[in-house]
Enzyme design. Structure first.
Site, PDB file in Angstrom:
ATOM      1  CD  GLU A  85      -3.798  -7.050   1.099  1.00 10.72           C
ATOM      2  OE1 GLU A  85      -2.576  -7.310   1.170  1.00 10.72           O
ATOM      3  OE2 GLU A  85      -4.284  -6.320   0.207  1.00 10.72           O
ATOM      4  CB  SER A 127      -7.369   2.801  -4.923  1.00  6.92           C
ATOM      5  OG  SER A 127      -7.935   1.522  -4.857  1.00  6.92           O
ATOM      6  CE  LYS A 132      -1.310  -4.590  -1.259  1.00 11.83           C
ATOM      7  NZ  LYS A 132      -2.743  -4.484  -1.216  1.00 11.83           N
ATOM      8  CG  ASN A 181       2.067  -3.401   1.029  1.00  9.58           C
ATOM      9  OD1 ASN A 181       2.820  -4.375   1.038  1.00  9.58           O
ATOM     10  ND2 ASN A 181       0.820  -3.451   1.485  1.00  9.58           N
ATOM     11  CG  HIS A 222      -1.897  -4.535   4.864  1.00  5.21           C
ATOM     12  ND1 HIS A 222      -2.964  -5.147   4.250  1.00  5.21           N
ATOM     13  CD2 HIS A 222      -1.528  -3.510   4.067  1.00  5.21           C
ATOM     14  CE1 HIS A 222      -3.223  -4.514   3.110  1.00  5.21           C
ATOM     15  NE2 HIS A 222      -2.357  -3.512   2.975  1.00  5.21           N
ATOM     16  CD  GLU A 235      -3.084   0.648   3.457  1.00  3.18           C
ATOM     17  OE1 GLU A 235      -2.519   1.021   2.420  1.00  3.18           O
ATOM     18  OE2 GLU A 235      -3.101  -0.536   3.821  1.00  3.18           O
TER      19      GLU A 235
HETATM   20  P1  PGA Z   1      -3.456  -0.603  -3.251  1.00  2.00           P
HETATM   21  O1  PGA Z   1      -2.979  -1.244  -1.856  1.00  2.00           O
HETATM   22  O2  PGA Z   1      -2.655   0.672  -3.457  1.00  2.00           O
HETATM   23  O3  PGA Z   1      -3.181  -1.641  -4.264  1.00  2.00           O
HETATM   24  O4  PGA Z   1      -4.922  -0.289  -3.101  1.00  2.00           O
HETATM   25  C1  PGA Z   1      -2.629  -0.462  -0.761  1.00  2.00           C
HETATM   26  C2  PGA Z   1      -2.218  -1.346   0.387  1.00  2.00           C
HETATM   27  O5  PGA Z   1      -2.795  -2.435   0.540  1.00  2.00           O
HETATM   28  O6  PGA Z   1      -1.308  -0.993   1.155  1.00  2.00           O
END
Ligand code: PGA
Length: 252
Positions: A102, A213, A13, A11, A100, A169
């Site tokens: 976010e 993470s 982003k 991902n 997601h 997540e």
């Molecule tokens: P990250 O993000 O691996 O940077 O924690 C995961 C995600 O938001 O899909």
């Protein structure tokens, strides 16, 4: 570890430009040279503006390209700045991340996510549907009820379970270097699968990924959890080395 198909989904982003094609190219080359595409599905979900550029430039494609969100209206329409599932499909996307955290934090509601899932499925996109509890919900023992609610409000009996993957997540684990402990994680992934089986009476139990993470240090612990069908990888998928190291260490 088993022979089940494993997903490693990046991902990106809000990251990337034309020069980032070298990352896509190198990951694709690694997958091809090591012939690992039979038991692994590698997907990179990138910004919309790069989808078609990457697909056109990529020769002998062993990876899949996906999007990270879409408008709930599946076709064209008067939605300034909107990008529909149909447009993404036409650009060559095969997967799409929806729900997601976010985007939920920016106001995306479970009802809206439901509409987006329907739109994406109508365009035959494979959906990666993200769910996860907040830190507050976790601390007050509400993880299971938070997840049930997110599932119930965004899926229904008409959902195409052949074209949906869930990604668990926990919000508190995204970009924080914290991951849940293995016992907890195993229980939660099993809970998600059972919840869908029970509530939607589907024969096809979707794959469930873990995200938050994921890196080359913790992948070994995560690889021992039988129920996990793969990983949604944020930050580490923006680097060839970090992304490939995760796949390598998973199998070591
Ligand atoms: P990250 O993000 O691996 O940077 O924690 C995961 C995600 O938001 O899909």
């Amino acid at each position: 570890m088993t022979n089940k198909l494993k997903y490693f989904i990046g991902n990106w982003k809000m990251f990337g430009d034309f020069a980032s094609f070298k990352i896509i190219h190198k990951i694709n080359q690694y997958i091809q040279n090591n012939k690992i595409q039979k038991k692994n599905r590698i997907v990179l979900c990138v910004p919309n503006i790069l989808i078609n550029f990457f697909i056109k430039k990529l020769k002998n494609k062993s990876i899949y390209i996906g999007a990270q969100n879409c408008h709930h209206q599946q076709d064209y329409g008067p939605f300034t700045g909107g990008v529909s599932a149909r447009m993404l499909k036409k650009m060559g996307a095969e997967y799409i991340i929806l729900g997601h955290s976010e985007n939920r934090l920016e106001g995306e509601t479970p009802k809206l996510i439901k509409k987006k899932i329907i739109s994406a499925h109508n365009q035959k996109l494979n959906v990666i549907f993200c769910i996860g509890e907040s830190n507050k919900e976790k601390r007050s023992g509400k993880t299971f009820s938070a997840l049930s609610k997110q599932i119930k409000l965004s899926l229904d009996k008409k959902t195409n379970f052949n074209k949906i993957i869930l990604a668990y997540e926990p919000i508190w684990s995204i970009g924080t270097n914290k991951i849940p402990n293995s016992n907890e994680l195993e229980k939660i992934i099993r809970f998600i699968k059972n919840n869908i089986k029970k509530n939607f009476k589907t024969k096809k139990i979707p794959k469930v990924l873990y995200g938050g993470s994921v890196n080359s240090k913790n992948i070994k612990i995560l690889s021992s959890i039988y129920e996990i069908d793969g990983f949604l990888i944020g930050g580490a998928s923006q680097s060839v080395k970090k992304f490939i190291d995760i796949i390598k260490k998973y199998y070591k």
